[in-house]
Design an enzyme around this catalytic site. Structure first.
Site, PDB file in Angstrom:
ATOM      1  N   ARG A 130      11.418  -0.620  10.746  1.00  0.00           N
ATOM      2  CA  ARG A 130      10.341  -0.339  11.700  1.00  0.00           C
ATOM      3  C   ARG A 130      10.395  -1.315  12.866  1.00  0.00           C
ATOM      4  NH1 ARG A 130       4.795   0.411   8.326  1.00  0.00           N
ATOM      5  NH2 ARG A 130       4.053  -0.705  10.166  1.00  0.00           N
ATOM      6  N   ARG A 141       0.126  -8.566  13.887  1.00  0.00           N
ATOM      7  CA  ARG A 141      -0.543  -7.698  12.899  1.00  0.00           C
ATOM      8  C   ARG A 141      -1.388  -8.530  11.934  1.00  0.00           C
ATOM      9  NH1 ARG A 141       4.608  -4.983  10.927  1.00  0.00           N
ATOM     10  NH2 ARG A 141       3.348  -3.838   9.413  1.00  0.00           N
ATOM     11  N   ARG A 192      -9.583   0.323   9.323  1.00  0.00           N
ATOM     12  CA  ARG A 192      -9.122  -1.033   9.579  1.00  0.00           C
ATOM     13  C   ARG A 192     -10.152  -1.848  10.344  1.00  0.00           C
ATOM     14  NH1 ARG A 192      -3.285   0.292   9.317  1.00  0.00           N
ATOM     15  NH2 ARG A 192      -2.016  -1.571   9.490  1.00  0.00           N
ATOM     16  N   ARG A 249      11.752  -4.829   4.856  1.00  0.00           N
ATOM     17  CA  ARG A 249      11.361  -3.437   4.567  1.00  0.00           C
ATOM     18  C   ARG A 249      12.302  -2.454   5.270  1.00  0.00           C
ATOM     19  NH1 ARG A 249       5.235  -1.658   5.286  1.00  0.00           N
ATOM     20  NH2 ARG A 249       5.475  -2.476   7.396  1.00  0.00           N
ATOM     21  N   LYS A 296       0.831  -1.213   0.000  1.00  0.00           N
ATOM     22  CA  LYS A 296       0.000   0.000   0.000  1.00  0.00           C
ATOM     23  C   LYS A 296       0.869   1.268   0.000  1.00  0.00           C
ATOM     24  CE  LYS A 296      -2.121  -1.219   3.814  1.00  0.00           C
ATOM     25  NZ  LYS A 296      -1.397  -2.484   4.072  1.00  0.00           N
TER      26      LYS A 296
HETATM   27  P1  ADP Z   1       2.163  -1.846   3.225  1.00  0.00           P
HETATM   28  O1  ADP Z   1       2.159  -0.332   3.178  1.00  0.00           O
HETATM   29  O2  ADP Z   1       0.974  -2.455   2.543  1.00  0.00           O
HETATM   30  O3  ADP Z   1       2.356  -2.383   4.612  1.00  0.00           O
HETATM   31  P2  ADP Z   1       4.696  -1.570   1.805  1.00  0.00           P
HETATM   32  O4  ADP Z   1       4.316  -0.756   0.613  1.00  0.00           O
HETATM   33  O5  ADP Z   1       5.454  -0.878   2.881  1.00  0.00           O
HETATM   34  O6  ADP Z   1       3.414  -2.355   2.385  1.00  0.00           O
HETATM   35  O7  ADP Z   1       5.532  -2.833   1.256  1.00  0.00           O
HETATM   36  C1  ADP Z   1       6.113  -3.778   2.150  1.00  0.00           C
HETATM   37  C2  ADP Z   1       7.509  -4.162   1.629  1.00  0.00           C
HETATM   38  O8  ADP Z   1       7.370  -4.924   0.425  1.00  0.00           O
HETATM   39  C3  ADP Z   1       8.406  -2.963   1.306  1.00  0.00           C
HETATM   40  O9  ADP Z   1       9.717  -3.261   1.715  1.00  0.00           O
HETATM   41  C4  ADP Z   1       8.304  -2.836  -0.222  1.00  0.00           C
HETATM   42  O10 ADP Z   1       9.518  -2.342  -0.773  1.00  0.00           O
HETATM   43  C5  ADP Z   1       8.042  -4.268  -0.652  1.00  0.00           C
HETATM   44  N1  ADP Z   1       7.122  -4.357  -1.798  1.00  0.00           N
HETATM   45  C6  ADP Z   1       6.023  -3.592  -2.034  1.00  0.00           C
HETATM   46  N2  ADP Z   1       5.398  -3.990  -3.172  1.00  0.00           N
HETATM   47  C7  ADP Z   1       6.117  -5.060  -3.645  1.00  0.00           C
HETATM   48  C8  ADP Z   1       5.981  -5.913  -4.800  1.00  0.00           C
HETATM   49  N3  ADP Z   1       4.975  -5.751  -5.679  1.00  0.00           N
HETATM   50  N4  ADP Z   1       6.907  -6.889  -4.970  1.00  0.00           N
HETATM   51  C9  ADP Z   1       7.908  -7.052  -4.058  1.00  0.00           C
HETATM   52  N5  ADP Z   1       8.101  -6.279  -2.969  1.00  0.00           N
HETATM   53  C10 ADP Z   1       7.205  -5.287  -2.767  1.00  0.00           C
HETATM   54  P1  AMP Z   2       0.800   0.578   9.180  1.00  0.00           P
HETATM   55  O1  AMP Z   2       1.847   1.627   8.999  1.00  0.00           O
HETATM   56  O2  AMP Z   2      -0.431   0.856   8.367  1.00  0.00           O
HETATM   57  O3  AMP Z   2       1.328  -0.814   8.987  1.00  0.00           O
HETATM   58  O4  AMP Z   2       0.297   0.678  10.698  1.00  0.00           O
HETATM   59  C1  AMP Z   2       1.198   0.463  11.760  1.00  0.00           C
HETATM   60  C2  AMP Z   2       0.448   0.319  13.073  1.00  0.00           C
HETATM   61  O5  AMP Z   2      -0.260   1.536  13.374  1.00  0.00           O
HETATM   62  C3  AMP Z   2      -0.601  -0.781  13.145  1.00  0.00           C
HETATM   63  O6  AMP Z   2      -0.043  -2.060  13.428  1.00  0.00           O
HETATM   64  C4  AMP Z   2      -1.490  -0.262  14.282  1.00  0.00           C
HETATM   65  O7  AMP Z   2      -0.881  -0.457  15.545  1.00  0.00           O
HETATM   66  C5  AMP Z   2      -1.500   1.245  14.020  1.00  0.00           C
HETATM   67  N1  AMP Z   2      -2.571   1.644  13.088  1.00  0.00           N
HETATM   68  C6  AMP Z   2      -2.419   2.194  11.849  1.00  0.00           C
HETATM   69  N2  AMP Z   2      -3.605   2.460  11.293  1.00  0.00           N
HETATM   70  C7  AMP Z   2      -4.545   2.059  12.175  1.00  0.00           C
HETATM   71  C8  AMP Z   2      -5.967   2.027  12.174  1.00  0.00           C
HETATM   72  N3  AMP Z   2      -6.671   2.477  11.134  1.00  0.00           N
HETATM   73  N4  AMP Z   2      -6.602   1.537  13.273  1.00  0.00           N
HETATM   74  C9  AMP Z   2      -5.922   1.096  14.338  1.00  0.00           C
HETATM   75  N5  AMP Z   2      -4.572   1.061  14.399  1.00  0.00           N
HETATM   76  C10 AMP Z   2      -3.883   1.536  13.332  1.00  0.00           C
END
Ligand code: ADP
Ligand code: AMP
Length: 216
Positions: A160, A171, A88, A127, A13
């Site tokens: 992170r 998660r 969420r 990541r 995302k």
């Molecule tokens: P989200 O925001 O849904 O938690 P991220 O965009 O941070 O996910 O992506 C999670 C990890 O996977 C990051 O390290 C990113 O670089 C990698 N990633 C994202 N999209 C892809 C893809 N299509 N193929 C491989 N790796 C990806």
């Molecule tokens: P994310 O960056 O989206 O992976 O979110 C990281 C963390 O933030 C999650 O594991 C939750 O602890 C908190 N968080 C983010 N968005 C929400 C949401 N909409 N509702 C509740 N907790 C959230």
């Protein structure tokens, strides 16, 4: 355009959001980013949410809804936005409906990036995020040109605190609260499923195709 990204943690995302905001000019509203910034700044909100983020549990709805309502009232969100990581839970989705209804800004599309769970652990544990500009990298799938350094701004990359195996497991369990949202938006006819297992470029090409008829 009022857009939303839906999908499991690690679905891609944030990665796709960087591209969408750059090309479509909508602000990226990520509740996770907002909470992490508050924690880094040591604000009252940061202190309230830190334990939830560290363990991978969801922050309580009431607090999260308040944060998003305040953000949507800011002037840069008046002409559209991209929600990432919110809602969420069903109560969050219902609160969002009420807020957007009163603003007369209904959602244009929900992009559901679908990936099977087995690819997520490798994505999340590899990541890396830029401390300065928030750009996302992956040690294998999206490496920076120089290890540990952001290509875009030269900032330092970090991992992170919730991208550990233990927090990732929590998660993924918490996603049970989010999964019903797929049906919720499908029923409204605004859900678009995107195959998130393909390359980052291919996923974005599919998103562009979905968004092209919606562009004002
Ligand atoms: P989200 O925001 O849904 O938690 P991220 O965009 O941070 O996910 O992506 C999670 C990890 O996977 C990051 O390290 C990113 O670089 C990698 N990633 C994202 N999209 C892809 C893809 N299509 N193929 C491989 N790796 C990806
Ligand atoms: P994310 O960056 O989206 O992976 O979110 C990281 C963390 O933030 C999650 O594991 C939750 O602890 C908190 N968080 C983010 N968005 C929400 C949401 N909409 N509702 C509740 N907790 C959230």
């Amino acid at each position: 355009m009022q857009l939303m990204l839906l999908g499991l943690p690690g679905a891609g995302k944030g990665t796709q959001a960087e591209r969408i905001t750059a090309d479509y000019g909508v602000p990226h509203i990520s509740t996770g980013d907002m909470f992490r910034k508050a924690i880094a700044a040591g604000t009252e909100l940061g202190n309230e949410v830190k334990a939830y983020l560290d363990s991978g549990r969801l922050v309580p709805d009431e607090l999260t809804i308040r944060v998003v309502r305040d953000r949507l009232e800011q002037s840069d969100a008046k002409d559209g936005f991209l929600l990432d990581g919110f809602p969420r839970t069903l109560p969050q989705a219902e609160a969002l409906d009420a807020t957007l209804g009163s603003m007369e800004r209904p959602l244009s599309a929900v992009l559901y990036i679908h990936v099977p769970q087995d690819v997520l652990l490798a994505r999340l544990t590899g990541r890396r995020i830029c401390k300065s500009c928030g750009s996302t990298y992956h040690v294998v799938f999206q490496p920076p040109a120089a290890e540990g350094v952001c290509d875009k701004c030269g900032g330092e990359l970090y991992q992170r605190s919730d991208d550990t195996e233990e927090a990732v497991a929590t998660r993924l369990e918490q996603y049970a609260h989010t999964a019903p949202l797929v049906g919720y938006y499908q029923q409204r006819g605004i859900l678009h499923q995107v195959d998130g297992t393909r390359s980052i470029d291919d996923v974005y090409a599919e998103i562009r195709q979905i968004l092209s008829p919606l562009r004002r």
